[in-house]
Scaffold this motif. Structure first.
Motif, mmCIF file in Angstrom:
data_model
loop_
_atom_site.group_PDB
_atom_site.id
_atom_site.type_symbol
_atom_site.label_atom_id
_atom_site.label_comp_id
_atom_site.label_asym_id
_atom_site.label_seq_id
_atom_site.Cartn_x
_atom_site.Cartn_y
_atom_site.Cartn_z
ATOM 1 N N HIS A 32 0.850 -1.193 0.000
ATOM 2 C CA HIS A 32 0.000 0.000 0.000
ATOM 3 C C HIS A 32 0.889 1.247 0.000
ATOM 4 C CE1 HIS A 32 -3.553 -2.437 1.105
ATOM 5 N NE2 HIS A 32 -2.692 -3.110 1.863
ATOM 6 N N TYR A 57 -7.471 0.637 2.883
ATOM 7 C CA TYR A 57 -6.486 1.701 2.641
ATOM 8 C C TYR A 57 -7.189 3.061 2.685
ATOM 9 C CZ TYR A 57 -3.367 4.799 0.042
ATOM 10 O OH TYR A 57 -2.584 5.861 -0.355
ATOM 11 N N ILE A 69 -3.478 2.541 6.751
ATOM 12 C CA ILE A 69 -4.483 1.501 6.542
ATOM 13 C C ILE A 69 -5.254 1.335 7.859
ATOM 14 C CG2 ILE A 69 -3.104 0.290 4.814
ATOM 15 C CD1 ILE A 69 -2.478 -1.806 7.038
#
Length: 494
Positions: A32, A57, A69
């Motif tokens: 991410h 996310y 997150i």
């Protein structure tokens, strides 16, 4: 173990767009980060396959230097735990970071935050030898938002060219789960930063509600009856013969009284009372503004009539302005009243010192009696304790010393009548010590418990020993205002 939920927070320079780094992260992990044109991300998070099923996310709390997150709370579907990887570059001020918006939002909604950051900030508070300007900025943020640092003071997270520092911090807010096993692995990373590993039980996201005893509703008749029906240990009915016996009797008596209180006294939630304003007018106005604010938010989201929305908004702004004016006037009035009551030279000098003092650096390195600078936080605390409290001198329990005072002599001035007079003088509604014994518990205890207490006092004088249970206390080190040199122990008090 890839079967367990894992999150790996990485900051510059180990971030890599190709999902590869010196840590050999498995291919099943999801990466991410915030993708910005012509800019390499400096904060990313890798999540394992099991964690990814429960992961979300947050683009609004992410940028080049921040990645956020969240995962669901298994025990409460309305709660989430935010995990944030943040890099704080030298060219930016710490209070300009995007992580601040996340902390504000999470505190408002009472949700947990775990912040893994390369702060580039040094402070004696988390184990460095000195405090830089970035450290002062981060200290203010930690104090303002009631955050906790989980780093160990003796575990450096950065080392290069023979120097070490603690700049990679693990920070949580009050709604985050506990982190019991924080570790920093030295000499395992190819970078000058060391790997940090910790685990946390997501089932503990809902913090246990703190309770306290409601002494006003305690059934003291039941409390006294419970202690009267308790079969005392034969040791408690006699005067302890040595120091070990004295410590045993004290802890045993403390446990008996606490168990009796638990049966007879109800518990209530520990509430943090809001700030009290100087007058009822200000309190009423503050409640009115809060209602208008809630009304404005509901109108804005549920009504399309702009006139009604603007009317509520204007009323709220007017009320807030008048409220702030009243607050300023009340502060000025309170200060004038306080200053006019100062008469002695000592009080005037103290106020002058406080008003003229500049920034007081937090407790760091100190000079000991030899003139040497302390190297670690433990050395600093030991030096302070030795100078302000005196060195601890413990006598061996088995050491036989000739005593001029005998037990019969002590009983002449430590007797039941004097004990009852002293107990009757105890004030109500006072906070207990570390053992949890309040004045009300002593006043409402039966005669046989008071006899045990009398035996402990006599033995304490005879053996010249205070029971260990009574020696434990919570203390705070406070810097004296107006001092020129805060590297001396005389500039502090306990």
């Amino acid at each position: 173990d890839t079967s367990l939920p894992h999150a790996i927070c990485i900051q510059e320079p180990l971030c890599n767009m190709s999902n590869k780094c010196p840590m050999d992260i498995p291919d099943t992990y999801t990466c991410h980060y915030k993708l910005i044109e012509n800019q390499t991300p400096r904060a990313i998070i890798h999540t394992s396959k099991i964690l990814q099923e429960n992961c979300l996310y947050h683009d609004e709390f992410s940028d080049r230097d921040t990645c956020t997150i969240s995962i669901k709370d298994p025990s409460n579907q309305n709660k989430r735990l935010f995990i944030c990887s943040s890099y704080m570059p030298y060219e930016k001020k710490i209070n300009e970071g995007n992580f601040l918006h996340l902390i504000k939002k999470a505190n408002q909604s009472k949700q947990g935050v775990i912040l893994c950051t390369d702060s580039n900030a040094q402070s004696t508070r988390w184990g460095n030898n000195s405090t830089n300007n970035r450290g002062k900025q981060l200290e203010e943020i930690i104090d303002d938002y009631n955050l906790t640092i989980h780093n160990k003071l003796d575990s450096p997270t950065w080392s290069a060219r023979g120097k070490t520092s603690i700049i990679d911090l693990t920070i949580t807010n009050i709604y985050a789960p506990t982190i019991p096993n924080w570790n920093c692995h030295l000499n395992m990373s190819t970078s000058d930063h060391h790997y940090i590993q910790f685990s946390s039980n997501t089932n503990s996201l809902n913090q246990p509600i703190q309770h306290r005893y409601n002494m006003k509703k305690c059934d003291w008749v039941l409390y006294k009856k419970t202690l009267e029906e308790t079969i005392l240990n034969p040791v408690l009915e006699k005067i302890p013969k040595n120091k070990c016996g004295l410590d045993f009797c004290t802890s045993k008596l403390t446990n008996l009284m606490n168990k009796a209180l638990e049966k007879s006294c109800p518990k209530i939630k520990h509430k943090i009372h809001p700030k009290k304003r100087p007058s009822e007018t200000l309190n009423a106005l503050e409640r009115t503004i809060t209602r208008k604010q809630k009304k404005f938010k509901t109108k804005k989201t549920h009504q399309k009539n702009k006139r009604q929305v603007n009317e509520v908004k204007n009323n709220y702004k007017k009320g807030k302005k008048s409220f702030n004016k009243l607050i300023r006037k009340a502060r000025i009035k309170a200060w004038k009243k306080y200053a006019s009551n100062i008469e002695s030279v000592k009080e005037t000098a103290r106020i002058t010192k406080i008003l003229n003092k500049g920034y007081t650096s937090p407790l760091g390195t100190l000079k000991n009696k030899d003139g040497n600078i302390t190297q670690t936080p433990i050395d600093t605390l030991t030096t302070l304790a030795d100078d302000l409290l005196g060195k601890e001198t413990l006598k061996k329990p088995d050491q036989n010393i000739e005593k001029n005072l005998h037990i019969e002599d002590i009983k002449k001035f430590v007797n039941p009548s004097r004990l009852k007079k002293a107990i009757n003088l105890l004030k109500k509604n006072k906070s207990p010590g570390h053992d949890g014994i309040t004045n009300e518990m002593i006043r409402n205890s039966p005669d046989k418990i008071q006899e045990c207490l009398l035996n402990i006092y006599i033995a304490s004088i005879y053996h010249e020993h205070i029971p260990l249970t009574w020696q434990i206390a919570n203390s705070a080190i406070i810097a004296k205002p107006g001092k020129d040199d805060y590297s001396k122990t005389k500039s502090y008090r306990i």
